[in-house]
Write a protein that holds these residues in place. Structure first.
Motif, PDB file in Angstrom:
ATOM      1  N   PRO A   1     -28.643 -17.050  14.674  1.00  0.00           N
ATOM      2  CA  PRO A   1     -28.739 -18.452  14.241  1.00  0.00           C
ATOM      3  C   PRO A   1     -27.644 -18.835  13.263  1.00  0.00           C
ATOM      4  CG  PRO A   1     -30.457 -17.112  13.213  1.00  0.00           C
ATOM      5  CD  PRO A   1     -29.784 -16.235  14.224  1.00  0.00           C
ATOM      6  N   HIS A   2     -27.330 -20.142  13.246  1.00  0.00           N
ATOM      7  CA  HIS A   2     -26.274 -20.690  12.393  1.00  0.00           C
ATOM      8  C   HIS A   2     -26.877 -21.324  11.141  1.00  0.00           C
ATOM      9  CE1 HIS A   2     -23.563 -20.051  15.747  1.00  0.00           C
ATOM     10  NE2 HIS A   2     -24.329 -20.810  16.522  1.00  0.00           N
ATOM     11  N   ALA A   3     -26.194 -21.140  10.023  1.00  0.00           N
ATOM     12  CA  ALA A   3     -26.703 -21.662   8.753  1.00  0.00           C
ATOM     13  C   ALA A   3     -26.631 -23.190   8.690  1.00  0.00           C
ATOM     14  CB  ALA A   3     -25.919 -21.065   7.593  1.00  0.00           C
TER      15      ALA A   3
ATOM     16  N   ALA B   1     -32.564 -20.858   9.066  1.00  0.00           N
ATOM     17  CA  ALA B   1     -32.413 -19.420   8.847  1.00  0.00           C
ATOM     18  C   ALA B   1     -31.522 -19.138   7.647  1.00  0.00           C
ATOM     19  CB  ALA B   1     -31.832 -18.766  10.094  1.00  0.00           C
ATOM     20  N   LEU B   2     -31.922 -18.125   6.878  1.00  0.00           N
ATOM     21  CA  LEU B   2     -31.178 -17.708   5.702  1.00  0.00           C
ATOM     22  C   LEU B   2     -31.062 -16.191   5.683  1.00  0.00           C
ATOM     23  CD1 LEU B   2     -33.048 -19.951   3.123  1.00  0.00           C
ATOM     24  CD2 LEU B   2     -30.747 -20.346   3.967  1.00  0.00           C
ATOM     25  N   GLY B   3     -29.999 -15.688   5.080  1.00  0.00           N
ATOM     26  CA  GLY B   3     -29.777 -14.254   5.047  1.00  0.00           C
ATOM     27  C   GLY B   3     -30.442 -13.557   3.886  1.00  0.00           C
TER      28      GLY B   3
ATOM     29  N   SER C   1     -32.787  -8.378   6.938  1.00  0.00           N
ATOM     30  CA  SER C   1     -33.900  -9.325   7.028  1.00  0.00           C
ATOM     31  C   SER C   1     -33.331 -10.722   7.253  1.00  0.00           C
ATOM     32  CB  SER C   1     -34.745  -9.322   5.756  1.00  0.00           C
ATOM     33  OG  SER C   1     -35.420  -8.092   5.574  1.00  0.00           O
ATOM     34  N   VAL C   2     -33.940 -11.467   8.160  1.00  0.00           N
ATOM     35  CA  VAL C   2     -33.600 -12.871   8.369  1.00  0.00           C
ATOM     36  C   VAL C   2     -34.791 -13.689   7.883  1.00  0.00           C
ATOM     37  CG1 VAL C   2     -33.058 -14.678  10.041  1.00  0.00           C
ATOM     38  CG2 VAL C   2     -32.115 -12.375  10.341  1.00  0.00           C
ATOM     39  N   TYR C   3     -34.570 -14.457   6.827  1.00  0.00           N
ATOM     40  CA  TYR C   3     -35.624 -15.296   6.272  1.00  0.00           C
ATOM     41  C   TYR C   3     -35.512 -16.703   6.843  1.00  0.00           C
ATOM     42  CZ  TYR C   3     -36.316 -11.569   2.863  1.00  0.00           C
ATOM     43  OH  TYR C   3     -36.567 -10.360   2.269  1.00  0.00           O
ATOM     44  N   VAL C   4     -36.622 -17.407   6.819  1.00  0.00           N
ATOM     45  CA  VAL C   4     -36.677 -18.743   7.388  1.00  0.00           C
ATOM     46  C   VAL C   4     -37.397 -19.674   6.419  1.00  0.00           C
ATOM     47  CG1 VAL C   4     -37.627 -20.156   9.244  1.00  0.00           C
ATOM     48  CG2 VAL C   4     -36.667 -17.928   9.767  1.00  0.00           C
ATOM     49  N   ILE C   5     -36.780 -20.822   6.158  1.00  0.00           N
ATOM     50  CA  ILE C   5     -37.482 -21.931   5.532  1.00  0.00           C
ATOM     51  C   ILE C   5     -38.026 -22.794   6.666  1.00  0.00           C
ATOM     52  CG2 ILE C   5     -37.224 -24.020   4.154  1.00  0.00           C
ATOM     53  CD1 ILE C   5     -37.230 -21.485   2.519  1.00  0.00           C
TER      54      ILE C   5
ATOM     55  N   TRP D   1     -37.100 -11.792  11.151  1.00  0.00           N
ATOM     56  CA  TRP D   1     -36.662 -10.475  11.613  1.00  0.00           C
ATOM     57  C   TRP D   1     -36.560  -9.553  10.412  1.00  0.00           C
ATOM     58  CZ3 TRP D   1     -35.510  -7.528  15.824  1.00  0.00           C
ATOM     59  CH2 TRP D   1     -34.764  -6.373  15.614  1.00  0.00           C
ATOM     60  N   ARG D   2     -37.044  -8.341  10.549  1.00  0.00           N
ATOM     61  CA  ARG D   2     -36.860  -7.365   9.471  1.00  0.00           C
ATOM     62  C   ARG D   2     -36.793  -5.969  10.048  1.00  0.00           C
ATOM     63  NH1 ARG D   2     -40.252  -7.444   3.958  1.00  0.00           N
ATOM     64  NH2 ARG D   2     -38.575  -8.903   3.451  1.00  0.00           N
TER      65      ARG D   2
END
Length: 488
Positions: A259-261, A277-279, A300-304, A294-295
């Motif tokens: 995903p793109h920021a 998506a955030l790193g 880890s890919v965090y999501v707001i 994802w972890r």
């Protein structure tokens, strides 16, 4: 039993199992992200007014087994190339079952189910601590109150707990237990993170929250990374390792690869979900959710996330209420002819972010024909999405574009209106089964080359003064309905 053919990785195929509110899907993709086979088996929901939504656990298992069988059979001899599988499910749905027999001890309580809202309110003084630890607001949409409701109201679940036979947790853990030969009792971060019991920072169950809600730790599945050796799926005599477990919205984030920021990802199905998506783990936002898409040990890919609970479900609710048929099919035409529809305050399945009112009463403001009222419901979905986008922009990257997916995204007018309202270009890929395609990308090891077979469609924003004016009036009506000042 014949195992998957791993000799030639360039010929490898990946099976994605997507269990959603209205259907179970099995899709097979190749190494280049191209769809090779697809099977869909419809599933049923039981809605019990005012706030209960249930499904049958055994029926969901059978639907996945049938979909997987049909997809694999359709491949013919190429079925031997299916190298691995993944499963994505409705994240906040839960179930209890017997850990010896696998028999359900409760219905599947859907993510839309809010029956334990009243019980949950006793924990309001702990809401801030819960949000800091879990990334979630205190809401009956999430698993903890549902799990506790089962213990308090279903004798079979309580008896199994006392006998040491109880398993309980996200729907995903039950499906693993029933579908895989090894009968694992495991869960991934995305699904565990929707229970109000999972610590976002530590990546495991939070003992203090488990104690707070009175959930037996021994009955919960063990937490493992998103990619894991979950076990063996047997389909049409073939043994396929299941290597990825994820939530439906989380998997959809990866449909086009990493995903793109600068992009907002909007998945339009039973509900509508706005993801960024955030790193790294972001600072919490009170009106939005934070979760893990994802972890593993390396990343880890965090999501707001913003949540619109009533999207496709709101259109279904309106169709039943108004006595109209073929709502989604006719919507595009109605939208073009009904230029001055009423407004709709959308609390179907509970009002989600950024308002968080589980018992908000849905209602039309103004009158109109049944088609005009359906258009009002459709516009309310866009208005709630826009409000979530505005909430995200307060603290995060200014978006440059929106990627849409999900069944409702096939409506051209909806995509055009979203572009106009947000003033952002909207991209819709040809393959709108984003959950399955994203899951296949993860199962395939996140290949760098994941092209679309053909490019999708861009919807460019254009002035739409009528839509903008209705959005502003809708905001005022929402604030009046909520009994508060203007929410910016």
């Amino acid at each position: 039993m014949e195992a998957a053919n791993m000799d030639d990785p360039h010929q490898a195929l990946y099976l994605s199992l997507d269990q959603g509110g209205h259907a179970s899907r099995a899709l097979v993709f190749d190494r280049m992200g191209q769809l090779q086979a697809k099977a869909v088996v419809e599933t049923a929901e039981q809605r019990i007014p005012p706030d209960r939504v249930e499904q049958d656990g055994d029926a969901l298992v059978r639907s996945l087994e049938r979909a997987a069988e049909e997809a694999i059979v359709s491949l013919g001899g190429r079925a031997a190339n299916v190298a691995a599988a993944g499963l994505a499910t409705q994240r906040s749905s839960i179930i209890c079952w017997d850990r010896e027999t696998g028999a359900p001890l409760s219905p599947v309580l859907s993510w839309q189910d809010r029956r334990a809202h009243g019980w949950l309110q006793q924990f309001a003084p702990e809401a801030e601590k819960i949000r800091e630890r879990t990334g979630l607001v205190l809401s009956a949409h999430y698993g903890a109150s549902k799990l506790r409701w089962c213990l308090d109201h279903l004798p079979a679940a309580a008896s199994a707990r006392d006998a040491g036979r109880l398993a309980m947790g996200p729907l995903a853990s039950f499906l693993l237990f029933r579908l895989l030969r090894e009968r694992p009792l495991l869960i991934d971060p995305s699904n565990a993170g929707r229970t109000l019991l999972w610590n976002l920072d530590r990546g495991d169950w939070d003992d203090e929250l488990i104690k707070l809600f009175g959930i037996p730790r021994a009955a919960l599945p063990a937490c493992v990374p998103t990619r894991h050796d979950y076990g063996t799926l047997t389909v049409h005599g073939r043994e396929i390792p299941l290597t990825v477990l994820n939530g439906d919205q989380s998997a959809a984030l990866f449909a086009l690869g990493r995903p793109h920021a600068n992009t907002a990802y909007v998945n339009l199905g039973t509900g509508a979900f706005v993801l960024h998506a955030l790193g790294e783990l972001p600072a919490p936002r009170p009106r939005l959710l934070c979760s893990v898409a994802w972890r593993d040990a390396a990343e880890s890919v965090y999501v707001i996330e913003g949540t619109v609970n009533g999207a496709g479900s709101a259109l279904e609710w309106a169709a039943q209420k108004l006595g109209v048929k073929d709502t989604e099919k006719e919507l595009a035409g109605w939208w073009k002819t009904e230029t001055s529809p009423p407004l709709f305050l959308n609390g179907v399945s509970g009002l989600g972010s950024p308002f968080w009112v589980p018992d908000f009463e849905s209602r039309w403001i103004g009158d109109g024909s049944p088609p005009a009222k359906v258009v009002a419901v459709a516009e309310s979905i866009l208005f709630l999405i826009q409000r979530n986008l505005e909430e995200m922009k307060k603290s995060f990257t200014q978006f440059e574009q929106i990627f849409v997916s999900g069944g409702l995204s096939t409506n051209d007018v909806l995509c055009e209106k979203l572009a106009n309202l947000s003033a952002l270009p909207v991209y819709r890929p040809v393959e709108h089964e984003a959950t399955a395609r994203g899951l296949a990308w993860l199962v395939g090891g996140c290949p760098a080359d994941w092209p679309e077979q053909e490019f999708g469609r861009w919807f460019r924003p254009s002035p739409d003064e009528g839509l903008r004016e209705r959005y502003e009036r809708w905001g005022k009506e929402m604030n009046a309905g909520l009994g508060r000042g203007i929410v910016g």
